[in-house]
Design a protein around this motif. Structure first.
Motif, PDB file in Angstrom:
ATOM      1  N   TYR A  66       0.798  -1.226   0.000  1.00 29.27           N
ATOM      2  CA  TYR A  66       0.000   0.000   0.000  1.00 29.27           C
ATOM      3  C   TYR A  66       0.836   1.284   0.000  1.00 29.27           C
ATOM      4  CZ  TYR A  66       0.835  -0.618   5.041  1.00 29.27           C
ATOM      5  OH  TYR A  66       1.414  -0.823   6.266  1.00 29.27           O
ATOM      6  N   VAL A  67       2.168   1.172  -0.019  1.00 32.35           N
ATOM      7  CA  VAL A  67       3.009   2.370  -0.093  1.00 32.35           C
ATOM      8  C   VAL A  67       2.942   2.917  -1.516  1.00 32.35           C
ATOM      9  CG1 VAL A  67       5.335   3.305   0.145  1.00 32.35           C
ATOM     10  CG2 VAL A  67       4.549   1.507   1.703  1.00 32.35           C
ATOM     11  N   THR A  68       2.635   4.211  -1.642  1.00 34.30           N
ATOM     12  CA  THR A  68       2.510   4.826  -2.962  1.00 34.30           C
ATOM     13  C   THR A  68       3.506   5.970  -3.117  1.00 34.30           C
ATOM     14  OG1 THR A  68       0.905   6.528  -2.315  1.00 34.30           O
ATOM     15  CG2 THR A  68       0.029   4.335  -2.875  1.00 34.30           C
ATOM     16  N   LEU A  69       3.603   6.470  -4.328  1.00 35.56           N
ATOM     17  CA  LEU A  69       4.460   7.617  -4.621  1.00 35.56           C
ATOM     18  C   LEU A  69       3.624   8.825  -5.031  1.00 35.56           C
ATOM     19  CD1 LEU A  69       7.333   5.827  -6.599  1.00 35.56           C
ATOM     20  CD2 LEU A  69       7.168   6.263  -4.141  1.00 35.56           C
ATOM     21  N   THR A  70       2.368   8.855  -4.607  1.00 36.87           N
ATOM     22  CA  THR A  70       1.505   9.974  -4.966  1.00 36.87           C
ATOM     23  C   THR A  70       1.684  11.165  -4.026  1.00 36.87           C
ATOM     24  OG1 THR A  70      -0.281   8.961  -3.683  1.00 36.87           O
ATOM     25  CG2 THR A  70      -0.255   8.527  -6.053  1.00 36.87           C
ATOM     26  N   ASP A  71       2.108  10.919  -2.799  1.00 44.43           N
ATOM     27  CA  ASP A  71       2.388  12.002  -1.863  1.00 44.43           C
ATOM     28  C   ASP A  71       3.363  11.486  -0.812  1.00 44.43           C
ATOM     29  OD1 ASP A  71       0.778  10.350  -0.299  1.00 44.43           O
ATOM     30  OD2 ASP A  71      -0.992  11.623  -0.547  1.00 44.43           O
ATOM     31  N   GLY A  72       3.709  12.356   0.143  1.00 42.08           N
ATOM     32  CA  GLY A  72       4.633  11.938   1.200  1.00 42.08           C
ATOM     33  C   GLY A  72       6.060  11.799   0.715  1.00 42.08           C
ATOM     34  N   THR A  73       6.766  10.800   1.250  1.00 44.02           N
ATOM     35  CA  THR A  73       8.188  10.621   0.947  1.00 44.02           C
ATOM     36  C   THR A  73       8.489   9.255   0.344  1.00 44.02           C
ATOM     37  OG1 THR A  73       8.652   9.699   3.145  1.00 44.02           O
ATOM     38  CG2 THR A  73       8.790  12.107   2.917  1.00 44.02           C
ATOM     39  N   GLY A  74       7.446   8.414   0.241  1.00 36.25           N
ATOM     40  CA  GLY A  74       7.667   7.061  -0.267  1.00 36.25           C
ATOM     41  C   GLY A  74       8.078   6.084   0.817  1.00 36.25           C
ATOM     42  N   ILE A  75       8.152   6.569   2.062  1.00 30.44           N
ATOM     43  CA  ILE A  75       8.466   5.714   3.211  1.00 30.44           C
ATOM     44  C   ILE A  75       7.411   5.974   4.282  1.00 30.44           C
ATOM     45  CG2 ILE A  75      10.195   4.978   4.901  1.00 30.44           C
ATOM     46  CD1 ILE A  75      12.329   6.272   3.126  1.00 30.44           C
ATOM     47  N   VAL A  76       6.752   4.922   4.729  1.00 27.91           N
ATOM     48  CA  VAL A  76       5.614   5.057   5.630  1.00 27.91           C
ATOM     49  C   VAL A  76       5.978   4.602   7.038  1.00 27.91           C
ATOM     50  CG1 VAL A  76       3.254   4.261   6.066  1.00 27.91           C
ATOM     51  CG2 VAL A  76       3.994   4.724   3.721  1.00 27.91           C
ATOM     52  N   HIS A  77       5.586   5.392   8.009  1.00 33.84           N
ATOM     53  CA  HIS A  77       5.739   5.023   9.420  1.00 33.84           C
ATOM     54  C   HIS A  77       4.598   4.095   9.816  1.00 33.84           C
ATOM     55  CE1 HIS A  77       4.262   5.830  13.531  1.00 33.84           C
ATOM     56  NE2 HIS A  77       3.327   6.593  13.001  1.00 33.84           N
ATOM     57  N   LEU A  78       4.921   3.040  10.548  1.00 33.43           N
ATOM     58  CA  LEU A  78       3.904   2.060  10.948  1.00 33.43           C
ATOM     59  C   LEU A  78       3.679   2.071  12.460  1.00 33.43           C
ATOM     60  CD1 LEU A  78       4.952  -1.089   8.857  1.00 33.43           C
ATOM     61  CD2 LEU A  78       3.427   0.756   8.190  1.00 33.43           C
ATOM     62  N   ALA A  79       2.413   2.244  12.840  1.00 32.09           N
ATOM     63  CA  ALA A  79       1.995   2.070  14.234  1.00 32.09           C
ATOM     64  C   ALA A  79       0.860   1.059  14.198  1.00 32.09           C
ATOM     65  CB  ALA A  79       1.537   3.397  14.833  1.00 32.09           C
ATOM     66  N   PRO A  80       1.198  -0.231  14.170  1.00 29.68           N
ATOM     67  CA  PRO A  80       0.210  -1.282  13.890  1.00 29.68           C
ATOM     68  C   PRO A  80      -0.985  -1.342  14.834  1.00 29.68           C
ATOM     69  CG  PRO A  80       2.432  -2.149  13.732  1.00 29.68           C
ATOM     70  CD  PRO A  80       2.551  -0.778  14.321  1.00 29.68           C
ATOM     71  N   ALA A  81      -0.854  -0.816  16.028  1.00 28.13           N
ATOM     72  CA  ALA A  81      -1.983  -0.841  16.962  1.00 28.13           C
ATOM     73  C   ALA A  81      -3.059   0.170  16.574  1.00 28.13           C
ATOM     74  CB  ALA A  81      -1.495  -0.555  18.379  1.00 28.13           C
ATOM     75  N   TYR A  82      -2.765   1.052  15.591  1.00 27.05           N
ATOM     76  CA  TYR A  82      -3.682   2.159  15.298  1.00 27.05           C
ATOM     77  C   TYR A  82      -3.974   2.332  13.805  1.00 27.05           C
ATOM     78  CZ  TYR A  82      -2.502   2.808  20.104  1.00 27.05           C
ATOM     79  OH  TYR A  82      -2.320   2.565  21.439  1.00 27.05           O
ATOM     80  N   GLY A  83      -3.831   1.279  13.026  1.00 19.22           N
ATOM     81  CA  GLY A  83      -4.163   1.377  11.612  1.00 19.22           C
ATOM     82  C   GLY A  83      -4.386  -0.007  11.030  1.00 19.22           C
ATOM     83  N   ALA A  84      -5.453  -0.168  10.247  1.00 19.49           N
ATOM     84  CA  ALA A  84      -5.829  -1.492   9.748  1.00 19.49           C
ATOM     85  C   ALA A  84      -4.767  -2.089   8.825  1.00 19.49           C
ATOM     86  CB  ALA A  84      -7.167  -1.401   9.018  1.00 19.49           C
TER      87      ALA A  84
END
Length: 204
Positions: free
Chosen positions: A116-134
């Motif tokens: 699900y990591v995309t290059l449409t916005d952000g930096t291309g690197i996603v921070h994960l907090a698994p307890a708070y996101g499906a």
């Protein structure tokens, strides 16, 4: 996120939920994307190549955008595929849980590939907090990434999050107040690259 094995080099992540950063457990990249290392001031950051120029224009320090624009790809000191970044370890943005995690600790604070990591916005690197996101949770269950519960059932930071213990993560009527305190903490420790306000939909 400062890398453990590369001196003065950080993964540049982007999030619209600063309150989740104390619960950071991993980072995710797009496996087939190209990433570049760029010098910003006295340090180096890794960002998706496709997004690099747009991201660097937002630097708190300034100066970097004109240099990149003038020299083009010469400022890209090194290229990585997403696959090459997978497995790299980094220092968590907040170390409250470094001594508390036991089960699956070796799976925390490193880079994974996520569809699900995309290059449409952000930096291309996603921070994960698994307890708070499906989506984060799904990846965590697959890779055995630990769930870091840094928020109580009442929506307040747990005692372990010592700098913000007891604060509501989204105070009613002042929903950005705690986010601002997280941002200021990161800035004081030299871990903040840029800040902007963005309005977007959010799943509940």
């Amino acid at each position: 996120l400062r890398l453990v094995d590369e001196l003065n080099t950080s993964l540049l992540i982007w999030t619209t939920t600063p309150w989740t950063l104390p619960g950071n457990a991993a980072a995710a990249v797009k496996v087939d994307a190209t990433y570049v290392k760029v010098k910003v001031g006295d340090e180096f950051v890794i960002v998706a190549k496709e997004l690099a120029r747009n991201v660097l224009e937002k630097s708190l320090g300034g100066g970097a955008p004109s240099r990149v624009e003038r020299d083009g790809d010469k400022d890209f000191l090194q290229e990585y595929s997403g696959a090459q970044l997978v497995g790299k370890r980094y220092e968590p943005p907040f170390d409250y849980f470094k001594n508390e995690l036991h089960k699956h600790k070796t799976h925390a604070w490193k880079v994974y590939a996520a569809p699900y990591v995309t290059l449409t916005d952000g930096t291309g690197i996603v921070h994960l907090a698994p307890a708070y996101g499906a989506e984060d949770l799904e990846l965590a269950q697959k890779e055995k990434i630990p769930l870091i519960h840094h928020v109580t059932d009442e929506g307040k930071f747990v005692a372990t999050v010592s700098d913000f213990a007891g604060l509501p993560v989204k105070p009613k009527g002042r929903h950005l107040e705690t986010d601002a305190k997280i941002i200021e903490n990161l800035k004081e420790r030299g871990l903040l690259f840029a800040v902007e306000k963005i309005k977007h939909s959010y799943p509940h």
